[in-house]
Design a protein around this motif. Structure first.
Motif, PDB file in Angstrom:
ATOM      1  N   THR A  14       0.860  -1.174   0.000  1.00 24.53           N
ATOM      2  CA  THR A  14       0.000   0.000   0.000  1.00 24.53           C
ATOM      3  C   THR A  14       0.900   1.230   0.000  1.00 24.53           C
ATOM      4  O   THR A  14       1.726   1.398   0.896  1.00 24.53           O
ATOM      5  N   ILE A  15       0.737   2.055  -1.029  1.00 22.62           N
ATOM      6  CA  ILE A  15       1.622   3.194  -1.229  1.00 22.62           C
ATOM      7  C   ILE A  15       0.822   4.494  -1.135  1.00 22.62           C
ATOM      8  O   ILE A  15      -0.151   4.692  -1.868  1.00 22.62           O
ATOM      9  N   ALA A  16       1.227   5.378  -0.226  1.00 22.71           N
ATOM     10  CA  ALA A  16       0.633   6.708  -0.129  1.00 22.71           C
ATOM     11  C   ALA A  16       1.296   7.619  -1.156  1.00 22.71           C
ATOM     12  O   ALA A  16       2.529   7.656  -1.269  1.00 22.71           O
ATOM     13  N   GLN A  17       0.456   8.346  -1.914  1.00 14.85           N
ATOM     14  CA  GLN A  17       0.947   9.231  -2.960  1.00 14.85           C
ATOM     15  C   GLN A  17       0.212  10.571  -2.892  1.00 14.85           C
ATOM     16  O   GLN A  17      -0.924  10.627  -2.410  1.00 14.85           O
ATOM     17  N   PRO A  18       0.828  11.634  -3.397  1.00 10.99           N
ATOM     18  CA  PRO A  18       0.131  12.918  -3.422  1.00 10.99           C
ATOM     19  C   PRO A  18      -1.104  12.852  -4.319  1.00 10.99           C
ATOM     20  O   PRO A  18      -1.063  12.249  -5.394  1.00 10.99           O
ATOM     21  N   VAL A  19      -2.169  13.467  -3.887  1.00  9.91           N
ATOM     22  CA  VAL A  19      -3.356  13.561  -4.735  1.00  9.91           C
ATOM     23  C   VAL A  19      -3.057  14.472  -5.925  1.00  9.91           C
ATOM     24  O   VAL A  19      -3.419  14.158  -7.070  1.00  9.91           O
ATOM     25  N   ASP A  20      -2.415  15.594  -5.654  1.00 14.38           N
ATOM     26  CA  ASP A  20      -1.979  16.508  -6.712  1.00 14.38           C
ATOM     27  C   ASP A  20      -0.462  16.442  -6.791  1.00 14.38           C
ATOM     28  O   ASP A  20       0.237  16.842  -5.864  1.00 14.38           O
ATOM     29  N   GLY A  49      11.312   8.982  -5.412  1.00 17.00           N
ATOM     30  CA  GLY A  49       9.926   9.402  -5.243  1.00 17.00           C
ATOM     31  C   GLY A  49       9.361   8.911  -3.927  1.00 17.00           C
ATOM     32  O   GLY A  49       9.988   9.053  -2.877  1.00 17.00           O
ATOM     33  N   VAL A  50       8.174   8.302  -3.973  1.00 14.93           N
ATOM     34  CA  VAL A  50       7.536   7.796  -2.755  1.00 14.93           C
ATOM     35  C   VAL A  50       7.954   6.360  -2.444  1.00 14.93           C
ATOM     36  O   VAL A  50       7.395   5.731  -1.551  1.00 14.93           O
ATOM     37  N   GLY A  51       8.937   5.844  -3.190  1.00 14.28           N
ATOM     38  CA  GLY A  51       9.526   4.551  -2.847  1.00 14.28           C
ATOM     39  C   GLY A  51       8.938   3.349  -3.550  1.00 14.28           C
ATOM     40  O   GLY A  51       9.279   2.217  -3.211  1.00 14.28           O
ATOM     41  N   THR A  52       8.105   3.546  -4.567  1.00 12.92           N
ATOM     42  CA  THR A  52       7.370   2.433  -5.167  1.00 12.92           C
ATOM     43  C   THR A  52       8.292   1.358  -5.736  1.00 12.92           C
ATOM     44  O   THR A  52       8.113   0.159  -5.451  1.00 12.92           O
ATOM     45  N   ALA A  53       9.263   1.734  -6.561  1.00 13.78           N
ATOM     46  CA  ALA A  53      10.127   0.735  -7.190  1.00 13.78           C
ATOM     47  C   ALA A  53      10.940  -0.032  -6.145  1.00 13.78           C
ATOM     48  O   ALA A  53      11.014  -1.270  -6.183  1.00 13.78           O
ATOM     49  N   SER A  54      11.545   0.686  -5.213  1.00  7.45           N
ATOM     50  CA  SER A  54      12.361   0.019  -4.186  1.00  7.45           C
ATOM     51  C   SER A  54      11.533  -0.949  -3.349  1.00  7.45           C
ATOM     52  O   SER A  54      11.973  -2.061  -3.040  1.00  7.45           O
ATOM     53  N   LEU A  55      10.327  -0.530  -2.996  1.00 12.73           N
ATOM     54  CA  LEU A  55       9.494  -1.385  -2.137  1.00 12.73           C
ATOM     55  C   LEU A  55       8.941  -2.578  -2.899  1.00 12.73           C
ATOM     56  O   LEU A  55       8.803  -3.669  -2.325  1.00 12.73           O
ATOM     57  N   THR A  73      11.544  16.911  -0.584  1.00 13.26           N
ATOM     58  CA  THR A  73      11.403  16.493   0.811  1.00 13.26           C
ATOM     59  C   THR A  73      10.084  15.788   1.082  1.00 13.26           C
ATOM     60  O   THR A  73      10.051  14.757   1.780  1.00 13.26           O
ATOM     61  N   THR A  74       8.989  16.304   0.548  1.00 14.07           N
ATOM     62  CA  THR A  74       7.686  15.688   0.827  1.00 14.07           C
ATOM     63  C   THR A  74       7.605  14.274   0.271  1.00 14.07           C
ATOM     64  O   THR A  74       7.007  13.389   0.894  1.00 14.07           O
ATOM     65  N   TYR A  75       8.188  14.061  -0.890  1.00 15.46           N
ATOM     66  CA  TYR A  75       8.182  12.717  -1.475  1.00 15.46           C
ATOM     67  C   TYR A  75       9.100  11.789  -0.681  1.00 15.46           C
ATOM     68  O   TYR A  75       8.779  10.616  -0.465  1.00 15.46           O
ATOM     69  N   ILE A  94      17.693  13.001   1.239  1.00 16.16           N
ATOM     70  CA  ILE A  94      17.191  14.132   0.464  1.00 16.16           C
ATOM     71  C   ILE A  94      18.392  14.836  -0.152  1.00 16.16           C
ATOM     72  O   ILE A  94      19.213  15.430   0.560  1.00 16.16           O
ATOM     73  N   ALA A  95      18.515  14.728  -1.471  1.00 13.51           N
ATOM     74  CA  ALA A  95      19.707  15.270  -2.132  1.00 13.51           C
ATOM     75  C   ALA A  95      19.485  15.376  -3.629  1.00 13.51           C
ATOM     76  O   ALA A  95      18.652  14.679  -4.206  1.00 13.51           O
ATOM     77  N   ASP A  96      20.258  16.259  -4.242  1.00 12.87           N
ATOM     78  CA  ASP A  96      20.345  16.378  -5.691  1.00 12.87           C
ATOM     79  C   ASP A  96      21.382  15.361  -6.172  1.00 12.87           C
ATOM     80  O   ASP A  96      22.406  15.140  -5.506  1.00 12.87           O
ATOM     81  N   LEU A  97      21.141  14.755  -7.333  1.00 16.01           N
ATOM     82  CA  LEU A  97      22.101  13.781  -7.860  1.00 16.01           C
ATOM     83  C   LEU A  97      23.476  14.395  -8.075  1.00 16.01           C
ATOM     84  O   LEU A  97      24.491  13.704  -7.944  1.00 16.01           O
TER      85      LEU A  97
END
Length: 249
Positions: A14-20, A49-55, A73-75, A94-97
């Motif tokens: 179950t993955i929480a994601q931004p509505v917008d 992002g919100v971690g979908t691929a890793s999870l 940060t929010t993601y 939280i970082a830039d590549l």
């Protein structure tokens, strides 16, 4: 930020994601299914992002050490929350590549995975929502994503990318001189249509010949037939049961 909870792998995650904002679909699931990981190995996801691929990968292969990098940060916070809710450990930075923290620059990983922003904004229109634009508009050059992946890989480690098919020449050019044993797996939406996505894998220090695999067909039939699900049985097993894609090492 308002979020919604979405089921992946037929409710196994179950993955929480931004509505917008940017919302993960099937692409990170395909990416996770293409990674040739084994228990005990380490994985770094660039732009998690919100971690979908890793999870999804962590669900399929037990005992992985999962690490993610996310600029928003929010993601990143959602990725940590999603990992906790799904009983997995995911270390998120939280970082830039272009400016990874020292703690990551001192580490090497067995696998680096990425689903970079697809769209070159010199030839397309930016999304109005900032989070969605960061996830979809290519502000960081694709070559930097590949270079960062190659630098963070351990010897003989694998980099796995998913991207739009028209960007394949750019990916192959970026891999050249950095990653070898390159393989491409096209994802074809239907019979008679061109592949619109590609999975690309390279190996640090790899010397095998380039391989272009036969495409994976995503949907049955030649056209969309109503609202019913039309995934092929092979793809349904990937999306619903978390099985691996046929992408041999």
């Amino acid at each position: 930020m308002q979020t919604s909870e979405n089921a992946f792998l037929d409710g196994r995650l179950t993955i929480a994601q931004p509505v917008d904002g940017y919302r993960a679909g099937v692409d990170p699931v395909f990416l996770a299914a293409a990674v040739p990981a084994h228990p005990g190995q380490s994985v770094l996801e660039l732009g998690c992002g919100v971690g979908t691929a890793s999870l999804c990968l962590g669900w399929r292969v037990a005992g992985l050490t999962l690490t993610g990098v996310e600029i928003q940060t929010t993601y990143a916070d959602l990725a940590r929350t999603n990992a906790s809710r799904n009983g997995q450990a995911l270390e998120v930075h939280i970082a830039d590549l272009a400016h990874l923290p020292e703690v990551l620059r001192q580490r090497q990983f067995d696998h680096v995975i990425a689903n970079p922003p697809y769209f070159d904004r010199s030839a397309s229109t930016a999304a109005r929502e900032a989070g969605r634009e960061t996830a979809m508009g290519e502000a960081t050059p694709l070559s930097l994503w590949v270079d960062t992946a190659a630098r963070r890989l351990a010897p003989k480690g694998f980099a796995s990318f998913i991207h739009r098919a028209e960007r394949l020449p750019d990916i192959l050019a970026a891999f050249s001189g950095r990653l070898g044993s390159v393989q491409v797996l096209p994802l074809q939406p239907r019979l008679g249509r061109d592949a619109n996505l590609v999975l690309v894998r390279g190996r640090k220090g790899g010397r095998a010949a380039f391989r272009l695999h036969a495409p994976v067909l995503l949907h049955e039939g030649t056209h969309h037939d109503g609202d019913r699900e039309s995934y092929t049985s092979e793809v349904r097993a990937v999306l619903r049961d978390g099985t691996a894609l046929p992408f041999p090492v």
